[in-house]
Design a protein around this motif. Structure first.
Motif, PDB file in Angstrom:
ATOM      1  N   LEU A  82      16.882  -0.156  -2.656  1.00  0.00           N
ATOM      2  CA  LEU A  82      16.521   1.106  -3.290  1.00  0.00           C
ATOM      3  C   LEU A  82      15.121   1.090  -3.902  1.00  0.00           C
ATOM      4  O   LEU A  82      14.460   2.126  -3.976  1.00  0.00           O
ATOM      5  N   VAL A  83      14.664  -0.086  -4.336  1.00  0.00           N
ATOM      6  CA  VAL A  83      13.406  -0.128  -5.094  1.00  0.00           C
ATOM      7  C   VAL A  83      12.275  -0.905  -4.421  1.00  0.00           C
ATOM      8  O   VAL A  83      11.114  -0.687  -4.742  1.00  0.00           O
ATOM      9  N   TYR A  84      12.601  -1.807  -3.499  1.00  0.00           N
ATOM     10  CA  TYR A  84      11.554  -2.620  -2.882  1.00  0.00           C
ATOM     11  C   TYR A  84      10.965  -1.943  -1.653  1.00  0.00           C
ATOM     12  O   TYR A  84      11.666  -1.317  -0.868  1.00  0.00           O
ATOM     13  N   ASP A  85       9.645  -2.115  -1.497  1.00  0.00           N
ATOM     14  CA  ASP A  85       8.970  -1.673  -0.287  1.00  0.00           C
ATOM     15  C   ASP A  85       8.975  -2.821   0.714  1.00  0.00           C
ATOM     16  O   ASP A  85       9.012  -3.994   0.335  1.00  0.00           O
ATOM     17  N   SER A  86       8.882  -2.493   1.968  1.00  0.00           N
ATOM     18  CA  SER A  86       8.769  -3.526   2.992  1.00  0.00           C
ATOM     19  C   SER A  86       7.398  -4.183   2.898  1.00  0.00           C
ATOM     20  O   SER A  86       6.441  -3.607   2.358  1.00  0.00           O
ATOM     21  N   ILE A  87       7.285  -5.364   3.429  1.00  0.00           N
ATOM     22  CA  ILE A  87       5.999  -6.059   3.466  1.00  0.00           C
ATOM     23  C   ILE A  87       5.003  -5.231   4.275  1.00  0.00           C
ATOM     24  O   ILE A  87       3.824  -5.129   3.918  1.00  0.00           O
ATOM     25  N   GLU A  88       5.458  -4.609   5.340  1.00  0.00           N
ATOM     26  CA  GLU A  88       4.580  -3.775   6.167  1.00  0.00           C
ATOM     27  C   GLU A  88       3.999  -2.613   5.373  1.00  0.00           C
ATOM     28  O   GLU A  88       2.802  -2.320   5.473  1.00  0.00           O
ATOM     29  N   LYS A  89       4.827  -1.952   4.582  1.00  0.00           N
ATOM     30  CA  LYS A  89       4.343  -0.827   3.773  1.00  0.00           C
ATOM     31  C   LYS A  89       3.369  -1.321   2.702  1.00  0.00           C
ATOM     32  O   LYS A  89       2.326  -0.717   2.464  1.00  0.00           O
ATOM     33  N   PRO A  94      -4.295  -2.443   2.503  1.00  0.00           N
ATOM     34  CA  PRO A  94      -5.289  -3.504   2.725  1.00  0.00           C
ATOM     35  C   PRO A  94      -5.634  -3.696   4.205  1.00  0.00           C
ATOM     36  O   PRO A  94      -6.795  -3.905   4.549  1.00  0.00           O
ATOM     37  N   VAL A  95      -4.660  -3.581   5.080  1.00  0.00           N
ATOM     38  CA  VAL A  95      -4.934  -3.729   6.515  1.00  0.00           C
ATOM     39  C   VAL A  95      -5.831  -2.592   6.988  1.00  0.00           C
ATOM     40  O   VAL A  95      -6.803  -2.811   7.717  1.00  0.00           O
ATOM     41  N   GLU A  96      -5.525  -1.366   6.577  1.00  0.00           N
ATOM     42  CA  GLU A  96      -6.336  -0.220   6.986  1.00  0.00           C
ATOM     43  C   GLU A  96      -7.789  -0.369   6.543  1.00  0.00           C
ATOM     44  O   GLU A  96      -8.699   0.052   7.260  1.00  0.00           O
ATOM     45  N   THR A  97      -8.022  -0.963   5.376  1.00  0.00           N
ATOM     46  CA  THR A  97      -9.408  -1.124   4.911  1.00  0.00           C
ATOM     47  C   THR A  97     -10.208  -2.004   5.859  1.00  0.00           C
ATOM     48  O   THR A  97     -11.422  -1.838   5.985  1.00  0.00           O
ATOM     49  N   GLY A 110      -3.277   3.544  -5.263  1.00  0.00           N
ATOM     50  CA  GLY A 110      -2.163   3.416  -6.196  1.00  0.00           C
ATOM     51  C   GLY A 110      -0.795   3.508  -5.560  1.00  0.00           C
ATOM     52  O   GLY A 110       0.200   3.145  -6.175  1.00  0.00           O
ATOM     53  N   LYS A 111      -0.731   3.991  -4.320  1.00  0.00           N
ATOM     54  CA  LYS A 111       0.560   4.169  -3.638  1.00  0.00           C
ATOM     55  C   LYS A 111       0.591   3.326  -2.372  1.00  0.00           C
ATOM     56  O   LYS A 111      -0.222   3.538  -1.466  1.00  0.00           O
ATOM     57  N   PRO A 112       1.503   2.381  -2.283  1.00  0.00           N
ATOM     58  CA  PRO A 112       1.613   1.587  -1.055  1.00  0.00           C
ATOM     59  C   PRO A 112       1.868   2.477   0.153  1.00  0.00           C
ATOM     60  O   PRO A 112       2.634   3.436   0.085  1.00  0.00           O
ATOM     61  N   GLY A 113       1.183   2.155   1.241  1.00  0.00           N
ATOM     62  CA  GLY A 113       1.413   2.870   2.491  1.00  0.00           C
ATOM     63  C   GLY A 113       0.761   4.230   2.594  1.00  0.00           C
ATOM     64  O   GLY A 113       0.967   4.943   3.570  1.00  0.00           O
ATOM     65  N   ARG A 114      -0.023   4.620   1.622  1.00  0.00           N
ATOM     66  CA  ARG A 114      -0.642   5.956   1.626  1.00  0.00           C
ATOM     67  C   ARG A 114      -2.166   5.819   1.575  1.00  0.00           C
ATOM     68  O   ARG A 114      -2.787   6.036   0.544  1.00  0.00           O
TER      69      ARG A 114
END
Length: 141
Positions: A82-89, A94-97, A110-114
């Protein structure tokens, strides 16, 4: 750099930086985290062409609780989905940068995956230099 979710603002109290003795989480958390934002700003000001960013990876699904007491491990197993994000997300921004050059540096995510939800880091340069001077004195650099 990775940090907790905290927007880059100029309203932190750095009077206790860098010793924070004794460490008081509620009092010192903000300035500890914002020091990362200041460092990113310093790097881009002093190294033209260098890209710097601060990323909140969020609560990530890892094995970090493996040595925690049994109750914490159980809580992690129950609440984790319910609370953890995947490692991919968590790694997405950082990967996109590294793959894109359409972002302003320094930047905070500030938002993972966004990746598109980012905030330019625009901090008071005099505060940044003050923190860098303290850090140089502390490290002898």
């Amino acid at each position: 750099m990775m940090t907790a979710a905290i927007k880059p603002t100029d309203d932190a109290d750095f009077a206790r930086f860098p010793q924070f003795a004794p460490f008081a989480f509620r009092q010192d958390r903000k300035s500890v985290q914002l020091a990362n934002h200041h460092y990113a700003a310093h790097l881009t000001r002093t190294n033209p062409g260098l890209a710097a960013a601060v990323v909140n990876a969020g609560a990530v699904e890892t094995d970090i609780l493996r040595a925690a007491p049994a109750a914490m491990r159980l809580g992690g197993k129950i609440l984790g989905p319910l609370v953890y994000d995947s490692i991919e997300k968590a790694a997405h921004n950082p990967v996109e940068t590294t793959l894109r050059d359409d972002w302003e540096t320094p930047t905070y995510w500030g938002k993972p995956g966004r990746f598109e939800q980012r905030t330019p880091i625009t901090l008071d340069a005099s505060v940044t230099e003050h923190l860098m001077d303290i850090s140089r004195t502390l490290t002898g650099a």
